[in-house]
Design an enzyme around this catalytic site. Structure first.
Site, PDB file in Angstrom:
ATOM      1  CD  GLN A   1      17.505   1.147  32.845  1.00  0.00           C
ATOM      2  OE1 GLN A   1      17.092   1.406  31.682  1.00  0.00           O
ATOM      3  NE2 GLN A   1      18.582   1.594  33.523  1.00  0.00           N
TER       4      GLN A   1
ATOM      5  CB  SER B   1       0.862   4.920  18.431  1.00  0.00           C
ATOM      6  OG  SER B   1       1.540   4.080  18.404  1.00  0.00           O
ATOM      7  CD  GLU B   2       1.383   8.801  16.501  1.00  0.00           C
ATOM      8  OE1 GLU B   2       1.732   8.009  15.795  1.00  0.00           O
ATOM      9  OE2 GLU B   2       2.117   8.585  17.636  1.00  0.00           O
TER      10      GLU B   2
ATOM     11  N   GLY C   1       6.564   9.280  -1.006  1.00  0.00           N
ATOM     12  CA  GLY C   1       5.460   9.138   0.115  1.00  0.00           C
ATOM     13  C   GLY C   1       4.247   9.407   0.250  1.00  0.00           C
TER      14      GLY C   1
ATOM     15  CD1 TRP D   1       8.735   2.449   3.831  1.00  0.00           C
ATOM     16  CD2 TRP D   1       9.343   0.680   5.358  1.00  0.00           C
ATOM     17  NE1 TRP D   1       8.987   3.336   4.429  1.00  0.00           N
ATOM     18  CE2 TRP D   1       9.935   2.331   4.970  1.00  0.00           C
ATOM     19  CE3 TRP D   1      10.480   0.215   5.492  1.00  0.00           C
ATOM     20  CZ2 TRP D   1      11.236   2.422   5.856  1.00  0.00           C
ATOM     21  CZ3 TRP D   1      11.464   0.186   6.346  1.00  0.00           C
ATOM     22  CH2 TRP D   1      11.911   1.418   6.736  1.00  0.00           C
TER      23      TRP D   1
ATOM     24  CD  GLU E   1       0.352  -5.306   9.062  1.00  0.00           C
ATOM     25  OE1 GLU E   1      -0.910  -5.735   9.942  1.00  0.00           O
ATOM     26  OE2 GLU E   1       0.900  -6.008   8.843  1.00  0.00           O
TER      27      GLU E   1
ATOM     28  N   GLY F   1      20.680  -4.112  32.250  1.00  0.00           N
ATOM     29  CA  GLY F   1      21.921  -2.999  32.933  1.00  0.00           C
ATOM     30  C   GLY F   1      23.116  -3.436  31.092  1.00  0.00           C
ATOM     31  N   GLY F   2      24.647  -3.332  31.861  1.00  0.00           N
ATOM     32  CA  GLY F   2      25.128  -2.835  30.597  1.00  0.00           C
ATOM     33  C   GLY F   2      24.994  -4.063  29.561  1.00  0.00           C
TER      34      GLY F   2
ATOM     35  CG  LEU G   1      -1.761   1.156   1.860  1.00  0.00           C
ATOM     36  CD1 LEU G   1      -2.953   0.712   0.827  1.00  0.00           C
ATOM     37  CD2 LEU G   1      -2.685   0.991   3.157  1.00  0.00           C
TER      38      LEU G   1
END
Lengths: 380, 260
Positions: free
Chosen positions: A336, A366-367, A129, A156, A363, A339-340, A125
């Site tokens: 998180q 969120s907006e 642009g 895409w 697909e 950690g590292g 789809l």
């Protein structure tokens, strides 16, 4: 209110889970790091009947309810989110729309092959642009001697590399010089169709996403899906359904991130104890477990509404919005907790964190989901 | 050739087992139950025999109604029929009791078979008794812990694992065999299989129907105490130069591990 899956759904979940553990897990990180399309796994999915879950028995598929498809996508996503989106596009967008809008000829040509995994489907789809604004799509389809001639560029396209056929949207002439969107099936072998570029993505690297260039690409008139000019409503309906699949993919990803965080917190020691004994970590685990479960319930409910033939679009948009955003939060917190080490490619959470990002974009961003939900609220 | 396969519902091998010390049993709440993994090899072998020699595959399970789910799994893998031999008694780990029920069911109700397959042992109880006992009760030859099976006419020959080697045993059919890992690679259920299993009727026979008395059904095995195995001790590290460590290792293997 019964929140239990029925017996077949449980059997299916157990089967897919054990398939994922034994067949997907051992190769998943290798496929991701090599950006390798999981062709062998797709063959195996086809052998289990999982490529034809939206294809009726008449075309050699095993059409299940949408909840079963969602559970399947969730379990696959737990091991390899890329494979979940490949299967979701094939099932919820390609097979689904051919079956719903295709001519008898198109259905009997493409669906049996798709269900057997002989061809993979794609859905195209978006353009360079125009994405969310589908009225701005510029690919043209012009009638010429009983055929349609397509020109334009698509972007895409998930599965673009391997797809044997594409559902593709283009503008056709409407009365008085106006344009209206129409949906077509374009076979990969059609002269004038070529894949121009493979996207270098942040995540989901085993799922290959491409551009598509159409240059005087001639297709039979019969390859029109639904009525001419009805492309926009076809696209929106198909995306309404497939959103449930992306929500399910998000649930699977979140569940895996949670599993990884729980396992890591149990073995990592700090301050003389495992970090799982530290309340700050426990609270993070509790939060991400709750986000994951809430996502799952919204997703299953949207699927169940679809299966009951009740209005489901708002519920699907809510599930997609919530689950995709939750997957990002869960992946963030789970990283998180690592950690590292979470920042190292040696741990799966690093990949999940990257994979999660696109869930709230593709697909329907969120907006867009919020627009859909608000439209329903203000109409009610 | 018609084959019978006996399968058992057991806790998932990945479950964390907790013990109810008061009643000397495991706590089932929160456990996920599956078909015992060795039984999957038995089902797979039966399906392969059907594919090469024809006939049907019938799966049986002795247990409560909750065992129906594993019978359905076997149907979803491709078995033709499934039968529940209903037994609601709590798990007694008494292999003889189970063998007696199975042998009676076969004697009284199911005579058309060329081969009876089991997993070599059920995961969890791990007694590895039932296949041998059933074979004895039915007067059938048996080969246990097999890793290979070939059938030719009325003869079956199987490789069985023995200490450090494998032994080839040839038996006349019908016979009883029990499957070891390596016999084959069990298939997954298919979506089609799952949908067909949904519609399949699973006949239920009861221990009462088999005419087994309370006495015959009473477990002859008493669980005195149930304990989780002790936690594994940390490994030993031998230190020193090569000559010292080699000597320490030899001493350890000889005196403590007693393997040389």
């Amino acid at each position: 209110m019964d929140f239990e899956l029925n017996e077949e759904q449980r059997m299916l979940r157990d089967m897919v889970r054990s398939f994922a553990q034994n067949e997907i897990e051992p190769v998943a990180s290798e496929l991701e790091s090599r950006h390798e399309f999981p062709r062998d796994l797709l063959k195996k999915l086809a052998n289990l009947g999982l490529m034809g879950m939206t294809v009726p028995a008449k075309y050699n598929g095993i059409k299940t309810d949408y909840l079963s498809l969602s559970i399947t996508l969730e379990e696959i996503s737990r091991s390899l989110p890329s494979l979940a989106v490949i299967l979701s596009v094939h099932s919820s967008l390609f097979c689904y729309s051919v079956n719903k809008y295709g001519s008898e000829q198109l259905k009997s040509t493409y669906l049996p092959k798709a269900a057997a995994g002989e061809i993979l489907g794609a859905f195209s789809l978006t353009e360079p642009g125009a994405g969310s604004d589908i009225s701005a799509l510029s690919t043209q389809a012009v009638r010429r001697e009983g055929r349609f001639v397509l020109n334009g560029t698509k972007a895409w396209v998930s599965n673009g590399n391997d797809a044997g056929a594409f559902i593709l949207f283009a503008q056709t002439e409407a009365g008085s010089g106006g344009k209206k969107l129409s949906a077509f099936l374009v076979d990969r072998e059609t002269p004038g169709l070529r894949v121009s570029k493979i996207e270098e993505k942040m995540g989901l690297n085993a799922s290959i996403t491409t551009d598509l260039v159409l240059e005087d690409c001639e297709i039979p008139e019969d390859n029109l899906l639904g009525d001419e000019g009805k492309g926009a409503s076809i696209a929106l309906h198909c995306l309404d359904c497939s959103r449930i699949g992306i929500a399910a993919q998000s649930v699977g990803l979140a569940q895996r991130a949670l599993d990884e965080a729980v396992a890591y917190s149990r073995q990592r020691e700090a301050f003389g104890t495992t970090i799982s004994q530290i309340q700050a970590i426990q609270f993070m685990l509790a939060d991400i477990a709750t986000l994951t479960e809430a996502s799952r319930l919204l997703t299953y409910r949207a699927a169940a509404l679809y299966d009951l033939e009740k209005p489901f679009s708002k519920a699907a948009a809510m599930a997609k919005l919530y689950a995709s955003e939750a997957a990002n939060k869960v992946a963030y917190q789970a990283l998180q907790i690592h950690g590292g080490y979470g920042y190292s490619r040696e741990f799966m959470i690093e990949q999940l964190y990257r994979d999660a990002r696109v869930l709230s974009i593709y697909e329907g961003t969120s907006e867009i989901q919020r627009m859909v939900i608000a439209r329903f609220l203000l109409k009610e | 050739m018609n084959t019978f396969v006996f399968i058992k519902r057991v806790p998932d091998t990945e479950s964390k087992i907790r013990i109810d010390h008061e009643n000397n049993c495991i706590i089932e709440e929160g456990l996920n139950f599956v078909m015992s993994p060795y039984d999957e090899y038995a089902v797979e072998e039966a399906l392969q025999i059907r594919e090469s020699k024809g006939g049907t595959v019938t799966v049986f399970s002795v247990g409560s109604e909750e065992s129906i789910i594993i019978l359905k799994k076997a149907l979803a893998m491709g078995a033709d029929e499934a039968v529940l031999i209903r037994d609601d008694a709590p798990e007694s780990y008494d292999g003889l009791r189970t063998a007696r029920i199975i042998a009676e069911a076969i004697k009284q109700k199911y005579s058309e078979y060329g081969l009876i397959l089991f997993g070599k042992q059920s995961m969890g109880a791990d007694n590895a008794q039932v296949p041998a006992m059933v074979a004895e009760m039915l007067g059938l030859p048996q080969v246990n812990v097999i890793t290979q099976l070939e059938l030719e006419g009325n003869t079956g020959s199987a490789l069985r694992e023995i200490e450090g080697a494998s032994e080839k045993v040839t038996v006349p059919l019908p016979a009883v065999v029990s499957a070891q890992k390596g016999l084959n690679e069990p298939r997954y259920e298919t979506l089609k299989g799952i949908m067909m299993a949904k519609r399949k009727q699973i006949p239920v026979i009861t221990t009462a129907e088999l005419g087994l008395s309370d006495e015959q059904l009473a477990p002859q095995l008493t669980i005195v105490r149930m304990e989780t195995p002790p936690a594994r001790e940390a490994g030993k590290i031998v230190e020193g130069d090569a000559a010292e460590t080699a000597q320490q290792l030899v001493d350890f293997l000889h005196e403590e591990a007693k393997v040389i």
